[in-house]
Design an enzyme around this catalytic site. Sequence first.
Site, PDB file in Angstrom:
ATOM      1  N   HIS A 131       1.013   5.285   7.041  1.00  0.00           N
ATOM      2  CA  HIS A 131       1.292   5.743   5.581  1.00  0.00           C
ATOM      3  C   HIS A 131       1.714   7.332   5.567  1.00  0.00           C
ATOM      4  O   HIS A 131       1.290   8.024   6.545  1.00  0.00           O
ATOM      5  CB  HIS A 131      -0.028   5.626   4.744  1.00  0.00           C
ATOM      6  N   ASP A 136      -2.632   7.340   9.928  1.00  0.00           N
ATOM      7  CA  ASP A 136      -2.666   6.184  10.718  1.00  0.00           C
ATOM      8  C   ASP A 136      -1.460   5.782  11.193  1.00  0.00           C
ATOM      9  O   ASP A 136      -1.354   4.459  11.720  1.00  0.00           O
ATOM     10  CB  ASP A 136      -3.278   5.104   9.728  1.00  0.00           C
ATOM     11  N   SER A 173       0.545  -1.225   0.084  1.00  0.00           N
ATOM     12  CA  SER A 173      -0.013   0.033   0.076  1.00  0.00           C
ATOM     13  C   SER A 173       0.876   1.363   0.084  1.00  0.00           C
ATOM     14  O   SER A 173       0.522   2.299  -0.667  1.00  0.00           O
ATOM     15  CB  SER A 173      -0.830   0.062   1.127  1.00  0.00           C
TER      16      SER A 173
END
Length: 798
Positions: A273, A270, A94
């Site tokens: 990221h 979070d 991600s």
Amino acid sequence: MAALAYTGGKREINYYFSVRSAKALALGAVLLLTACHAASRRYRGGDTCEYLLSSGRFLGEKVWQPHSCMMHKYKNSEAKNCLIDKHVVFIGDSRIRQLFYSFIKLINPQVKEEGIKHGNIPFEDKSASIKVDFLWYPEVNGSMRQRIKSWAEGSVAKPHIIVVGAATWSIKIHNGSNEALAQYKINITSIAPLLEKLAISSDVYWVLQDPVYEDMLSESRKMITNEKIDAYNEAAVRILNSSSRNSKAKVKVFSVSKLIAQETIMKSADGLHLPESSRDTNAMILMNVYCNKIMKPIDGSCCQPQPPLTLIQKIAFCFFTLSIFGYLIISLIHRNNYRKNKSCTDLESGEEKKPAISTPNVSTLEMLLHCFCKLGLIMTYFYLCDRANLFMKENKFYTHSSFFIPIVYILVLGVFYTENTKETKVLNREQTDEWKGWMQLVILVYHISGASTFLPVYMHIRVLVAAYLFQTGYGHFSYFWIKGDFGVYRVCQVLFRLNFLVVVLCIVMDRPYQFYYFVPLVTVWFMIIYATLAVWPQIVQKKANGSCLWHFGLLLKLICLLTCIYFLSYSQGAFEKIFSFWPLSKCFELNGNVYEWWFRWKLDRYVVFHGMLFAFIYLALQKHQMISEGKGDPLFSNRVSNVLLFISIVSFLTYSIWASSCKNKTECNELHPSVSVVQILAFILIRNIPGYVRSVYSSFFAWFGKISLELFICQYHIWLAADTKGILVLIPGYPMFNVLVSTFIFVCVAHEISQITNDLAQIVVPKDNSTLLKRLLCIAGFFSGLHFFSAMQDQSRH
């Protein structure tokens, strides 16, 4: 007592630190810094790509500054031109997906992050045939290896750029176990040879894992610790490129993201990221690494190879080398009868009083070679600073303190060196030198601090540039009006002094004449002033004293000039046609057109006329004894002086308030040509109406004013960098000390070039008309040869 201590302090400073000793110290500093940087490049490597990928710091909160080089901010059009017909692949988890989105937004800002989270995401820009794919491989495992193997060993077309990185997923699903780390090492060991094989023909980047903000991580991610991330990164760095002996087959480790994340991860949503601004910085770094060597942006020195020497640069190098050897040989031949003239130092000003160059002990040829010898060494420094990849460069970053604090220091120094003037006329030589000096110092601070981004400062600096042109109109009009000297010698002297340094830099630095825009500007305005006054009927003060009708004739000439200026300013087509004819086009074109020249000319189109008109009115008032210029006397009667002084102060402040309230640069630039004269005239009146103010000047500012043209031109390459886009870094890691050292060398070089120009002007532009004609023919031959070699050079480039 205070005055004696003040004067004694200045004398002591100037006694121990003359201009000659300063230049010797500057030369020693240049040699030492050159040796240090050359040694550093040799032993640490001079690849700025390595620095771009691995080191840097933040300027402020969002501006990333790579170590030793400048990063270009790519626009969408530039990114498309660079990546045309290219295929880019991002492989990973991600975090890599986020980098992928930031990268494609450089190509198309309208893209939204709406793809499948745990799947492949394609992107294509059909207009430029660009393909960018994100491939979801969150772990370094067999699946990732198989995909990479299909490119390295299969028949599948290889991507041009491959960006790979993964680790946090492995840490998460295996709960941070040591077994997972061991398997990661095994898997990356099997993938490394394939990546190295791909790196022969493609650009391959391995993205190291960014640190996390552990306090913000959710419970399902608590096992992802910075300690684990460091272990995975260490394994990747140790294994990658361990088997590669070919420098071309090298996987580039993208470790700079770690440094960026360390400063910004606290702003993460979070804890895992990166915030969007940090991802955008990483994407811009990737773009610079790949595109700088293709697009060659002026302000993107990272990853750019040193440009090859052009034909004209090679000829210039040979010429200066021969000059140095020629001077040494002649000096040796005449060593028995050569007596070195010792320059005496004026203890009051610290200025060298140079002997006349026509001394019987020094031949004209020897003096000429001596000047070219010094100039050759100086031009070598210019080339090393801004063309060779020897010294470092950094981007500018504006803060209010970086502009205003140096201005305060400069003001204090200027006041410290206040002295009485030799004459008390309005705009006398000492006062105009002082005016040019402090304006030039402010402009220098403006350029190095990047203050053009702050509109109020920009508008005030525009007034300072206009004031220079005002002085051009005032000074040249006054000379021609009073002296009536329209001879070729005067014209050649002015043109030589204005253009000599710029012509040399155009040759050595491979830049067009229009690049140094201010010199073409003052040169053209000088010729306009000359043509206006020299054309029939020639009206000068001596002739006008006989009849008032001549004054009306001169005013008629000025009205005609104003009409022409007005017409050309609103007729871009006519202006461009005039300056598009050869050979004017060779001088005034920039990037293939004369738009930049039209913009620069139009920006201050009326101020030279204002300077001429002011000179005419002032000289008329002076002739009719309507002003009092005695020492300590106000310029007019007390009542009139007080009224004018009040109006001037109000006008000055009103303009500053208007400039500070500007919201749009384009709109303010439209008004600037008409209103800039308000603040200029207000300053002149404030400076000259009170007699006690007119009777003193700052010798500190005046010293800089005498070399203001050289300072303005030299800053392009040996104080700033990348053709004024960045800052020259001689001493990395110490910004303030670096500015002090580079400024000291820069000022010494500018002063020496000023002296060289003055010496050469006496040789190249003699007073004897027949000799001058021969020199002009030689100069014409020189420019013809330059044009010939330039044509050959352009043909070889195409």
